[in-house]
Design an enzyme around this catalytic site. Structure first.
Site, mmCIF file in Angstrom:
data_model
loop_
_atom_site.group_PDB
_atom_site.id
_atom_site.type_symbol
_atom_site.label_atom_id
_atom_site.label_comp_id
_atom_site.label_asym_id
_atom_site.label_seq_id
_atom_site.Cartn_x
_atom_site.Cartn_y
_atom_site.Cartn_z
ATOM 1 C CB SER A 1 -8.567 3.483 3.235
ATOM 2 O OG SER A 1 -7.313 2.804 3.929
ATOM 3 C CB SER B 1 -8.117 1.225 5.937
ATOM 4 O OG SER B 1 -9.034 1.968 5.967
ATOM 5 C CE LYS C 1 -3.783 2.094 2.753
ATOM 6 N NZ LYS C 1 -5.017 2.023 3.752
#
Lengths: 487, 100
Positions: free
Chosen positions: A152, A176, A77
């Site tokens: 997210s 997330s 990420k």
């Protein structure tokens, strides 16, 4: 030959000499090349760097040095520091930032032979639940590209779901990793707070942030966590609790295991079709001898207010460091220092990050802090106590991960409160600091549904074993989204 | 309780947080924050008398650590300087904080 579907399968092929790390990486890059135009799961694909890493991995293997993840291509990420490529947290503020060091988890994964294929897209600074707030454009759900992948860590989940990579790192402040895992039909696992070092993860809510594995199977998530977990001198909140080889003891007997099902998790707002799928999943446990027990967690509806007040307060504080001096645009019109701060932050941050700053500053400011921030921190204590009490009665708490399946792109960005409410069932576990996992449990109109299990602090093994047992009863994880001209 | 969100309050928060907002952003933020905090006011009804805040999620306590230097472990001086937008004589160059 196509890419193996799991880390476990890839390890077998690599060990048997059927495929090299370079070949595996090239297959992953080919799959990425195919899917990226549709889903935009990556902010940056590191083709050259990853092939060089794969070559090194093959060399090590020849010398007999084989790590647990030797030659496995993974995505990281964009809010986790890597020395390869940029680390932008999907923000314009960090457009030019390259990290001079790796996050502790990245160091650990590399040490075990993993190769990094690229930086996965996410909401800016991990603030969002749809990956629409990335400054580099939204990621799309591979099951239906008119829909969001969740967030997210939407890029991480979409990359695993589409088969671009075998595994990815996500982060989970208030859901997330589990939220996008549920929307994309993959496994997302949030460890106990303190289980994994946060060093090198760009901070959002420091009392909540954790780095998480996102994978196709529970076994792969267990393997990843056994590498990622452990005490780190660079993160004072990491625990000295010993790390288990979670993937080695996944078989479990569910007979007599008490599974608590909070009635509030099926309350207002939940899509009835999602509830039906989850009830079916819970029946599977019952058939294996587990005892389902309805429980009540009355503070559940306060999860979103408490979580968002605390996360935005902590987030606004963490964002204070982006001041145009060390990060961000230098060519500014303003003359005075303060005006330069304001201009750089006004231009460098997107809508949800600005909202974080305003909400957090308000919740912490003189005259309002007692009513908002402090009251939320006290209710957090009550939520934690509610979970402690529940775990005296049951071994695992189960329910849906999300109240709905993946929603349409653009359908919630105009109404931030609706966006926050999509997190209703994933913000509670971070507030309590406990581990939780989302596993694929079926489909509604060809959109994935996630089953969420939670366990007491540091009971990751219990969680993995139960989730693995459930996963063995069906083949949802083997179903891939179709790549068609239409989607 | 009333959320006391108004344009003036949002303007003040933006100023405290060193954040420039356009007029449209200010209007939008005021509207959104009113709705959000009205929903969040549900926590006001909870009795938290004698309940401590949960500032720490880990349950860990402070420990002393040996006073050792780890300065070269992660990145060299040059590598770190390389991250700064502007440097001068081996230091990070920033806009002057004090003016004459």
């Amino acid at each position: 030959m196509s890419l193996p579907q799991t880390i476990a399968a890839a390890k077998k092929s690599l060990d048997a000499g059927e495929v090299s790390a370079v070949e595996l990486t090239k297959q992953a890059l080919a799959q990425t090349g195919k899917w990226e135009q549709k889903i935009h799961a990556f902010v940056e694909v590191l083709e050259e760097e990853v092939l060089a890493q794969a070559k090194e991995s093959d060399k090590r293997r020849k010398q007999g040095r084989v790590g647990v993840l030797e030659g496995i291509p993974i995505a990281v990420k964009d809010n986790i520091c890597t020395t390869e490529g940029h680390t932008r947290a999907a923000s314009k503020m960090l457009e030019n930032f390259r990290s001079p060091y790796d996050a502790t988890v990245v160091t650990k994964l590399k040490k075990e032979g993993a190769v990094i294929i690229g930086k996965a897209n996410c909401d800016e600074f991990a603030m969002g639940a749809s990956t629409e707030y990335s400054a580099y454009g939204p990621t799309k759900n591979p099951w239906d590209t008119s829909r969001v992948p969740g967030g997210s860590s939407g890029g991480s989940a979409a990359a695993v779901a589409s088969g671009e990579v075998l595994a990815a790192l996500g982060t989970d402040t208030g859901g997330s990793s589990r939220h996008p895992a549920s929307f994309c039909g993959v496994v997302g696992m949030r460890p106990t707070y303190g289980r994994v070092s946060r060093f090198g993860a760009i901070a959002y809510g420091s009392s909540l942030d954790q780095i998480c594995p996102i994978t196709r199977t529970v076994e792969d998530a267990a393997l990843m966590l056994s590498v990622m977990a452990g005490q780190d001198r660079r993160d004072a909140t990491t625990s000295s609790t010993p790390v288990e080889a979670y993937h080695e003891s996944l078989s479990t007997n569910m007979k007599g295991v008490r599974i608590g099902v909070p009635k509030e998790f099926f309350g207002e707002g939940i899509d009835p079709a999602v509830a039906t799928i989850i009830h079916q999943a819970l029946k599977t446990f019952e058939e294996q001898g587990a005892v389902l027990q309805e429980i009540s967690l009355p503070l559940t509806p306060l999860g979103v207010p408490v979580y968002y007040l605390l996360a935005k307060a902590e987030g606004s504080t963490n964002l204070a460091r982006y001041d145009s001096l060390r990060f961000g645009k230098q060519e500014l019109a303003a003359a005075s220092l303060i005006d330069r701060y304001k201009e750089a932050r006004g231009q460098g941050f997107g809508p949800e990050v600005k909202r974080t700053i305003l909400m957090g500053t308000y919740a912490l400011s003189a005259g309002y802090a007692d009513a908002w921030y402090k009251q939320a921190a006290k209710v957090r204590t009550l939520i934690r106590r509610e979970y402690e009490a529940a775990f005296k009665e049951v071994d695992i708490i189960a329910g849906p991960t999300t109240i709905e399946t993946a929603f349409k792109i653009g359908s919630k960005t105009g109404d931030p409160l609706q966006m926050y409410l999509t997190d209703a069932l994933v913000v509670l576990q971070p507030l309590a600091g406990i581990p939780a996992i989302s596993v694929p449990a079926g489909f509604v109109n060809n959109l994935p549904v996630g089953l969420q299990l939670a366990a007491p602090h540091f009971e990751e093994q219990r969680l993995f074993a139960a989730a693995h047992t459930y996963e063995q009863q069906h083949n949802f994880w083997q179903k891939f989204p179709e790549f068609t001209a239409a989607n | 309780m009333s959320t006391s969100i108004s344009k003036d309050v949002v303007t003040k928060m933006a100023d405290l947080a060193r954040l420039q907002l356009t007029n449209e952003e200010l209007t939008e933020a005021t509207k959104n924050l009113e709705g959000i905090f009205a929903h969040f006011s549900a926590i006001q009804g909870i009795d938290t008398a004698n309940v401590p805040t949960s500032d720490d999620a880990s349950g860990l306590t402070n420990v002393m650590r040996a006073d050792e230097s780890h300065s070269q472990e992660l990145a060299s001086h040059d590598e770190l300087l390389d991250q700064a937008p502007q440097t001068k004589n081996g230091q990070v160059q920033v806009k002057a904080v004090f003016t004459k």
